[in-house]
Design a protein around this motif. Structure first.
Motif, mmCIF file in Angstrom:
data_model
loop_
_atom_site.group_PDB
_atom_site.id
_atom_site.type_symbol
_atom_site.label_atom_id
_atom_site.label_comp_id
_atom_site.label_asym_id
_atom_site.label_seq_id
_atom_site.Cartn_x
_atom_site.Cartn_y
_atom_site.Cartn_z
ATOM 1 N N ARG A 1 0.834 -1.198 0.000
ATOM 2 C CA ARG A 1 0.000 0.000 0.000
ATOM 3 C C ARG A 1 0.866 1.243 0.000
ATOM 4 N N ARG A 2 0.266 2.337 -0.436
ATOM 5 C CA ARG A 2 0.918 3.655 -0.354
ATOM 6 C C ARG A 2 -0.056 4.580 0.352
ATOM 7 N N ALA A 3 0.423 5.298 1.351
ATOM 8 C CA ALA A 3 -0.426 6.262 2.050
ATOM 9 C C ALA A 3 -0.631 7.496 1.180
ATOM 10 N N ALA A 4 -1.714 8.195 1.423
ATOM 11 C CA ALA A 4 -2.021 9.402 0.661
ATOM 12 C C ALA A 4 -1.043 10.526 0.996
ATOM 13 N N PHE A 5 -0.949 11.491 0.095
ATOM 14 C CA PHE A 5 -0.146 12.700 0.292
ATOM 15 C C PHE A 5 1.317 12.396 0.566
ATOM 16 N N ASN A 6 1.869 11.474 -0.220
ATOM 17 C CA ASN A 6 3.288 11.123 -0.134
ATOM 18 C C ASN A 6 3.667 10.568 1.240
ATOM 19 N N GLY A 7 2.737 9.836 1.840
ATOM 20 C CA GLY A 7 2.972 9.232 3.152
ATOM 21 C C GLY A 7 3.804 7.960 3.037
ATOM 22 N N PRO A 8 3.873 7.187 4.111
ATOM 23 C CA PRO A 8 4.720 5.994 4.123
ATOM 24 C C PRO A 8 4.228 4.880 3.191
ATOM 25 N N LEU A 9 5.155 3.997 2.836
ATOM 26 C CA LEU A 9 4.847 2.839 2.005
ATOM 27 C C LEU A 9 4.747 1.606 2.896
ATOM 28 N N HIS A 10 3.750 0.792 2.642
ATOM 29 C CA HIS A 10 3.595 -0.493 3.328
ATOM 30 C C HIS A 10 4.290 -1.528 2.440
ATOM 31 N N LEU A 11 5.372 -2.109 2.942
ATOM 32 C CA LEU A 11 6.211 -3.004 2.142
ATOM 33 C C LEU A 11 6.213 -4.426 2.690
ATOM 34 N N ARG A 12 6.484 -5.381 1.799
ATOM 35 C CA ARG A 12 6.673 -6.779 2.190
ATOM 36 C C ARG A 12 7.991 -7.263 1.595
ATOM 37 N N VAL A 13 8.884 -7.721 2.460
ATOM 38 C CA VAL A 13 10.156 -8.325 2.047
ATOM 39 C C VAL A 13 10.186 -9.698 2.694
ATOM 40 N N GLY A 14 10.075 -10.733 1.875
ATOM 41 C CA GLY A 14 9.963 -12.091 2.423
ATOM 42 C C GLY A 14 8.659 -12.197 3.205
ATOM 43 N N SER A 15 8.738 -12.617 4.463
ATOM 44 C CA SER A 15 7.547 -12.726 5.299
ATOM 45 C C SER A 15 7.403 -11.532 6.240
ATOM 46 N N THR A 16 8.257 -10.520 6.084
ATOM 47 C CA THR A 16 8.236 -9.347 6.939
ATOM 48 C C THR A 16 7.492 -8.200 6.262
ATOM 49 N N GLU A 17 6.542 -7.608 6.980
ATOM 50 C CA GLU A 17 5.835 -6.432 6.488
ATOM 51 C C GLU A 17 6.143 -5.266 7.402
ATOM 52 N N PHE A 18 6.367 -4.089 6.815
ATOM 53 C CA PHE A 18 6.683 -2.897 7.594
ATOM 54 C C PHE A 18 6.360 -1.660 6.773
ATOM 55 N N PHE A 19 6.330 -0.515 7.464
ATOM 56 C CA PHE A 19 6.105 0.770 6.813
ATOM 57 C C PHE A 19 7.420 1.518 6.744
ATOM 58 N N LEU A 20 7.608 2.266 5.657
ATOM 59 C CA LEU A 20 8.848 2.998 5.454
ATOM 60 C C LEU A 20 8.512 4.371 4.886
ATOM 61 N N ARG A 21 9.123 5.409 5.440
ATOM 62 C CA ARG A 21 8.925 6.761 4.914
ATOM 63 C C ARG A 21 9.439 6.845 3.478
ATOM 64 N N THR A 22 8.839 7.741 2.715
ATOM 65 C CA THR A 22 9.226 7.912 1.319
ATOM 66 C C THR A 22 10.694 8.299 1.198
ATOM 67 N N ARG A 23 11.175 9.184 2.061
ATOM 68 C CA ARG A 23 12.583 9.606 1.960
ATOM 69 C C ARG A 23 13.528 8.457 2.291
ATOM 70 N N GLU A 24 13.102 7.509 3.147
ATOM 71 C CA GLU A 24 13.927 6.331 3.423
ATOM 72 C C GLU A 24 13.852 5.341 2.262
ATOM 73 N N ALA A 25 12.707 5.264 1.607
ATOM 74 C CA ALA A 25 12.563 4.395 0.442
ATOM 75 C C ALA A 25 13.421 4.900 -0.721
ATOM 76 N N ASP A 26 13.721 6.196 -0.717
ATOM 77 C CA ASP A 26 14.608 6.758 -1.746
ATOM 78 C C ASP A 26 16.029 6.225 -1.619
ATOM 79 N N ALA A 27 16.394 5.681 -0.463
ATOM 80 C CA ALA A 27 17.743 5.149 -0.233
ATOM 81 C C ALA A 27 17.892 3.728 -0.772
ATOM 82 N N ILE A 28 16.799 3.138 -1.283
ATOM 83 C CA ILE A 28 16.813 1.753 -1.760
ATOM 84 C C ILE A 28 16.608 1.758 -3.279
ATOM 85 N N SER A 29 17.571 1.185 -3.990
ATOM 86 C CA SER A 29 17.469 1.053 -5.452
ATOM 87 C C SER A 29 16.933 -0.325 -5.788
ATOM 88 N N VAL A 30 16.061 -0.386 -6.807
ATOM 89 C CA VAL A 30 15.443 -1.651 -7.228
ATOM 90 C C VAL A 30 15.528 -1.773 -8.746
#
Length: 76
Positions: free
Chosen positions: A42-71
């Motif tokens: 999921r993505r929160a409205a108004f550039n809010g945090p992203l709800h992510l799943r990596v393996g079996s782990t789910e967590f929320f991450l701020r957009t500016r922190e997600a900018d530190a991850i290249s895919v």
């Protein structure tokens, strides 16, 4: 491409985790490593945090922190 650019429901493979040492350690503890698949649940409205799943782990991450991850290899 940055993780923050992915849309809801898209998956990709992590290629690089950058940023300050504290952020990198926290992300590694959550299982965010190069080569691992990541899915945007999921993505929160108004550039809010992203709800992510990596393996079996789910967590929320701020957009500016997600900018530190290249895919690559986005899939819907």
């Amino acid at each position: 491409m940055k993780l923050s650019c992915l849309r809801c429901g898209q998956s990709a493979s992590i290629t690089c985790v950058e940023g300050d040492a504290c952020l990198v350690r926290r992300l590694h503890a959550l299982g965010v490593h190069p080569g691992r698949p990541v899915n945007v649940v999921r993505r929160a409205a108004f550039n809010g945090p992203l709800h992510l799943r990596v393996g079996s782990t789910e967590f929320f991450l701020r957009t500016r922190e997600a900018d530190a991850i290249s895919v690559q290899g986005c899939t819907a």
